[in-house]
Motif scaffolding. Structure first.
Motif, PDB file in Angstrom:
ATOM      1  N   ARG A   1     -19.642  -7.665  -4.231  1.00 17.21           N
ATOM      2  CA  ARG A   1     -19.695  -7.067  -3.065  1.00 17.21           C
ATOM      3  C   ARG A   1     -20.861  -7.888  -2.290  1.00 17.21           C
TER       4      ARG A   1
ATOM      5  N   SER B   1     -23.345 -15.312   0.226  1.00 19.58           N
ATOM      6  CA  SER B   1     -23.675 -13.927   0.532  1.00 19.58           C
ATOM      7  C   SER B   1     -23.416 -12.866  -0.203  1.00 19.58           C
TER       8      SER B   1
ATOM      9  N   GLY C   1     -24.178  -9.542  -2.395  1.00 20.26           N
ATOM     10  CA  GLY C   1     -24.886  -8.186  -2.547  1.00 20.26           C
ATOM     11  C   GLY C   1     -25.014  -8.078  -4.093  1.00 20.26           C
TER      12      GLY C   1
ATOM     13  N   GLN D   1     -17.639 -16.681   2.349  1.00 24.90           N
ATOM     14  CA  GLN D   1     -18.833 -15.915   2.111  1.00 24.90           C
ATOM     15  C   GLN D   1     -19.234 -16.161   0.606  1.00 24.90           C
TER      16      GLN D   1
ATOM     17  N   VAL E   1     -23.292  -9.125   0.910  1.00 17.67           N
ATOM     18  CA  VAL E   1     -24.274  -8.359   1.678  1.00 17.67           C
ATOM     19  C   VAL E   1     -23.908  -7.675   2.799  1.00 17.67           C
ATOM     20  N   HIS E   2     -24.215  -6.462   2.883  1.00 16.93           N
ATOM     21  CA  HIS E   2     -23.687  -5.307   4.214  1.00 16.93           C
ATOM     22  C   HIS E   2     -21.967  -5.024   3.857  1.00 16.93           C
ATOM     23  N   GLY E   3     -21.435  -5.477   2.671  1.00 16.07           N
ATOM     24  CA  GLY E   3     -20.132  -5.108   2.665  1.00 16.07           C
ATOM     25  C   GLY E   3     -19.753  -3.835   2.073  1.00 16.07           C
ATOM     26  N   MET E   4     -18.749  -3.249   2.132  1.00 22.63           N
ATOM     27  CA  MET E   4     -18.453  -1.931   1.554  1.00 22.63           C
ATOM     28  C   MET E   4     -17.650  -1.949   0.540  1.00 22.63           C
TER      29      MET E   4
END
Length: 121
Positions: free
Chosen positions: A100, A27, A29, A1, A102-105
């Motif tokens: 972090r 990807s 964030g 990722q 994208v869309h990760g927590m």
């Protein structure tokens, strides 16, 4: 990722300089800390320098006043300017980023493939 690609290693004489660069892509964030680690033969990987997203830096004592870490948050890059190189700086240098996606927590650590630095006459 997330991919980290390093460049800039090589062979240099004692007292010389090298600049390592690392670019993060994928990807992404947010990138929190970015840093450089190194591993010499027979040794554990050690932190060389680290920089936060706000620009706060820390260095291992052995490189203070010789190495400078910097980053470009807009380009997701981190660099390490290495001056007054010594034979004991010889190692494989690895780029690290705490990211972090994208869309990760949660945050995760990502590593580059390593670039070899050899300091020798």
């Amino acid at each position: 990722q997330v991919q980290l690609v390093e460049s800039g290693g090589g062979l240099v004489q004692p007292g010389g300089s090298l600049r390592l660069s690392c670019a993060a892509s994928g990807s992404i964030g947010s990138i929190y800390s970015m840093g450089w680690y190194r591993q010499a033969p027979g040794n554990q990987r050690e932190l060389v320098a680290r920089i936060t997203s706000g620009g706060r830096t820390n260095y291992v004592d052995s490189v203070k006043a010789r190495f400078t870490i910097s980053r470009d948050n807009a380009k997701n890059t981190v660099s390490l300017e290495m001056n007054s190189l010594k034979p004991e700086d010889t190692a494989v240098y690895y780029c690290n980023a705490n990211v972090r996606v994208v869309h990760g927590m949660t945050r995760e650590n990502y590593w580059g493939q390593g670039t070899r630095v050899t300091v020798s006459s």
